[in-house]
Design an enzyme around this catalytic site. Structure first.
Site, short mmCIF file in Angstrom:
data_model
loop_
_atom_site.label_atom_id
_atom_site.label_comp_id
_atom_site.label_asym_id
_atom_site.label_seq_id
_atom_site.Cartn_x
_atom_site.Cartn_y
_atom_site.Cartn_z
N TYR A 224 -77.64 45.68 20.81
CA TYR A 224 -79.35 45.10 21.43
C TYR A 224 -79.54 43.90 21.29
O TYR A 224 -79.11 43.75 20.54
CB TYR A 224 -80.31 46.17 20.25
CG TYR A 224 -80.17 47.47 20.42
CD1 TYR A 224 -80.98 48.29 21.28
CD2 TYR A 224 -79.41 48.40 19.47
CE1 TYR A 224 -81.22 49.53 21.66
CE2 TYR A 224 -79.11 49.99 19.67
CZ TYR A 224 -79.86 50.43 20.86
OH TYR A 224 -79.48 51.86 20.95
N ALA B 45 -82.13 53.43 15.75
CA ALA B 45 -81.50 53.12 17.05
C ALA B 45 -79.94 53.28 16.66
O ALA B 45 -79.37 53.01 15.92
CB ALA B 45 -81.79 52.40 17.47
N CYS B 46 -78.97 54.20 17.17
CA CYS B 46 -77.62 54.26 18.05
C CYS B 46 -77.69 54.16 19.66
O CYS B 46 -78.54 53.41 20.49
CB CYS B 46 -77.32 55.51 17.25
SG CYS B 46 -77.53 57.02 17.05
N ALA B 47 -76.63 55.05 19.78
CA ALA B 47 -75.97 55.20 21.08
C ALA B 47 -76.38 56.17 21.40
O ALA B 47 -77.49 56.05 22.96
CB ALA B 47 -74.52 56.24 21.09
#
Length: 165
Positions: free
Chosen positions: A44, A73-75
């Site tokens: 990001y 957030a992640c994938a």
């Protein structure tokens, strides 16, 4: 976690990358819970980002500020949902999960570091769990349904290779 504790937790707030962009511009912090090798491939950008891998989350969660909005957030939004619930269990009330994660972030054309082609690799890694070389369906990953609070060390991290989760 026992059923009484689960019932006391509110539903985690989920936001899309577009809403996240608005919140980030207003001062929210993005906490990326992906592993360092995933972040190195594609990350990001264009906002304040802190990387606290889920595999280290139990030891580092206190680095997350309580006095501002925080977007995890992640994938694809599965690991970050677990981290969101973990923080909610610790008393955080200004946390939210970005779903579906970096894949939609890239699709919307938001800024990144690294290569957009790496998103497919990141998505595949996020579906893999418990040391298995085979992807595990997201709803059943780590022994809980999507949204089931879990200890980060018991899921996608606790000693697993960084190539898997």
């Amino acid at each position: 976690m026992n059923e009484a504790v689960k019932k006391e937790l509110a539903e985690a707030r989920e936001v899309c990358p577009s809403t996240s962009q608005r919140l980030l511009k207003a001062g929210a912090l993005l906490v990326d819970v992906r592993e360092p090798d995933e972040v190195a491939r594609v990350g990001y950008a264009g906002c304040e980002v802190v990387n606290i891998p889920l595999s280290q989350f139990e030891d580092r969660w206190q680095e997350v500020p309580r006095d501002r909005d925080v977007i995890l957030a992640c994938a694809v939004g599965e690991r970050s949902l677990r981290a969101t619930y973990f923080l909610m269990y610790q008393g955080y009330d200004r946390v939210m999960n970005m779903k579906p994660g970096i894949a939609r972030w890239v699709a919307r054309g938001f800024p990144i570091t690294g290569s957009a082609e790496a998103v497919a690799l990141s998505e595949a890694a996020s579906a893999c769990c418990a040391g298995s070389a085979e992807p595990v369906p997201a709803a059943s990953a780590c022994g809980g349904g999507a949204g089931a609070p879990a200890s980060p060390s018991s899921c996608c991290g606790g000693g697993q290779s960084s190539a898997c989760c």
